[in-house]
Write a protein that holds these residues in place. Structure first.
Motif, short mmCIF file in Angstrom:
data_model
loop_
_atom_site.label_atom_id
_atom_site.label_comp_id
_atom_site.label_asym_id
_atom_site.label_seq_id
_atom_site.Cartn_x
_atom_site.Cartn_y
_atom_site.Cartn_z
N GLN A 96 0.83 -1.21 0.00
CA GLN A 96 0.00 0.00 0.00
C GLN A 96 0.86 1.26 0.00
OE1 GLN A 96 -2.32 -0.81 3.51
NE2 GLN A 96 -4.03 -1.71 2.34
N ALA A 97 1.98 1.22 0.72
CA ALA A 97 2.90 2.37 0.71
C ALA A 97 3.45 2.59 -0.69
CB ALA A 97 4.03 2.12 1.71
N ARG A 98 3.83 1.50 -1.33
CA ARG A 98 4.36 1.61 -2.70
C ARG A 98 3.28 2.14 -3.65
NH1 ARG A 98 7.34 -3.26 -6.15
NH2 ARG A 98 7.75 -2.02 -8.04
N ASP A 99 2.09 1.64 -3.50
CA ASP A 99 0.99 2.06 -4.35
C ASP A 99 0.72 3.56 -4.18
OD1 ASP A 99 -1.20 1.14 -6.18
OD2 ASP A 99 -2.46 1.94 -4.57
N ILE B 275 10.78 0.84 0.97
CA ILE B 275 9.87 -0.14 0.39
C ILE B 275 10.64 -1.21 -0.37
CG2 ILE B 275 8.08 -0.42 -1.37
CD1 ILE B 275 7.15 2.47 -0.52
N ALA B 276 11.62 -0.79 -1.15
CA ALA B 276 12.42 -1.74 -1.95
C ALA B 276 13.14 -2.73 -1.06
CB ALA B 276 13.41 -0.96 -2.82
N ALA C 65 12.21 -3.65 2.01
CA ALA C 65 11.20 -4.52 2.63
C ALA C 65 10.64 -5.54 1.64
CB ALA C 65 10.07 -3.68 3.21
N GLN C 66 10.55 -5.16 0.36
CA GLN C 66 10.01 -6.06 -0.67
C GLN C 66 11.09 -6.89 -1.36
OE1 GLN C 66 7.65 -3.47 -3.28
NE2 GLN C 66 5.80 -4.07 -2.17
N SER C 67 12.32 -6.75 -0.93
CA SER C 67 13.43 -7.53 -1.50
C SER C 67 13.55 -7.33 -3.01
CB SER C 67 13.27 -9.03 -1.18
OG SER C 67 13.21 -9.24 0.21
N TRP C 68 13.58 -6.08 -3.44
CA TRP C 68 13.77 -5.81 -4.86
C TRP C 68 15.09 -6.40 -5.34
CZ3 TRP C 68 12.28 -0.17 -6.58
CH2 TRP C 68 10.94 0.07 -6.26
N PRO C 69 15.18 -6.85 -6.58
CA PRO C 69 16.47 -7.27 -7.14
C PRO C 69 17.47 -6.11 -7.08
CG PRO C 69 14.67 -7.93 -8.57
CD PRO C 69 14.07 -7.03 -7.54
#
Length: 357
Positions: free
Chosen positions: A159-162, A184-185, A187-191
């Motif tokens: 939701q924060a990313r959105d 956010i990146a 926490a979401q484990s972005w590449p």
């Protein structure tokens, strides 16, 4: 993979004042009396924002953020004041108090509805949702998180990313957009290649926003998505890109920002080198001789068992900052002569136990 782009041709990219203090334990201002001008300034900013938010004086908060974004005004310790406008928005909410969190979320939405053309309410809501996510997850290691809390954490991060992505044509005008998207990146484990792209885009727009470097260092911690070697390479590349104007400032600021994670392992093999960090502190206090910076210099000298430097810098303190030292006995032991017969070590340094973000 290199995080640092070739420096743009602008000669004054880093001409703004030297350095930013990196200690993340100060994202939330202490509630009692403070030992430095910096801590009092943070408290004042967050108190003003809290009062305005409680009274739904949204335009007042927006104006403060706009002015600080334009002026890039700094705290006495060298950090941007802007970054502290949106921190502290949830500090008064009890943990796991669903009704209080929901009420604050509604307030965030009213802020956006009242001033939809200003970037600040969007980044503020993203910060709120990040804090809300961590309230569900807790600050412990992944193996301490209850299975039923993971979906809640992930949903709130999404939701924060959105919030940031859907408002990007407005919210990206704030330098805080990149700071929050980095959180956010992580926490979401972005590449890594996606995180690097985000970092480079943010640094190209605001190369003196050192919180971008601190967030990248978080991402590269072994507990997240990197290693000590990757972290060291990043720090070295960041210093190389800024050394002409900053000296070793960024070296010290970045490792200081990781106090919450490295604790007394800061000077373990593969991590910080005390001579470089000491030089970084010299570069910092030359421009920002704030009592908070001097306390941190003394603190790390003690951790590194550089007793001579600890006593020299410690003698300059106007007040011992308990927000950092935690226990006055820790400072007293640091100031004792090593020849007193008592064995001294970095174990005397008590570290914060959790990440506040």
């Amino acid at each position: 993979m290199s995080y640092i782009m070739k420096k743009p041709k602008c000669n004054n990219i880093f001409s703004w004042a030297v350095g930013l203090t990196a200690s993340l334990i100060l994202y939330l201002a202490p509630t009692g009396a403070t030992a430095t001008e910096t801590l009092q300034a943070i408290k004042n900013i967050q108190s003003e924002v809290s009062r305005a938010l409680a009274n739904e004086q949204f335009a007042q908060i927006n104006a403060m953020a706009d002015n600080l974004s334009e002026s890039r005004e700094r705290l006495p310790d060298g950090r941007w004041k802007l970054s502290f406008v949106i921190y502290g928005l949830t500090g008064d909410i009890p943990k796991r108090d669903a009704s209080a969190w929901h009420a604050r979320l509604q307030l965030m939405d009213r802020w956006i509805a009242a001033t939809p053309g200003n970037p600040t309410p969007y980044v503020a809501k993203a910060q709120f949702l990040l804090a809300y996510a961590w309230d569900a997850r807790g600050n412990g290691y992944a193996n301490t998180v209850k299975e039923e809390d993971w979906p809640i954490f992930r949903q709130r991060i999404a939701q924060a990313r959105d919030t940031l992505e859907k408002s990007a044509n407005i919210s990206k005008r704030s330098p805080l957009w990149y700071e929050k998207m980095q959180d956010i990146a992580t926490a979401q484990s972005w590449p890594e290649e996606d995180f690097v792209r985000l970092f480079r885009e943010g640094a190209a727009k605001e190369p003196a926003n050192y919180f971008l470097y601190f967030n990248a260092a978080d991402y590269l911690l072994p507990r997240w998505h990197g290693s000590a070697r990757q972290l060291a390479d990043f720090v070295n590349s960041a210093v190389a890109a800024t050394e002409k104007k900053e000296g070793q400032t960024l070296y010290t600021r970045i490792y200081w920002s990781l106090l919450w994670a490295l604790e007394d392992k800061t000077f373990s093999p593969g991590y910080a080198d005390w001579p470089r960090m000491r030089q970084g502190f010299e570069d910092i206090v030359r421009v920002y001789p704030d009592n908070w910076n001097l306390n941190a210099y003394t603190y790390y000298a003690c951790m590194a068992q550089d007793w001579q430097t600890a006593r020299i810098i410690g003698a300059k303190l106007t007040t011992v900052a308990m927000e950092l030292w935690k226990d006055p006995q820790v400072y007293k032991r640091c100031m004792q002569e090593p020849s007193s017969g008592r064995q001294k070590s970095a174990a005397h340094i008590q570290q914060p136990a959790s990440h506040p973000r």
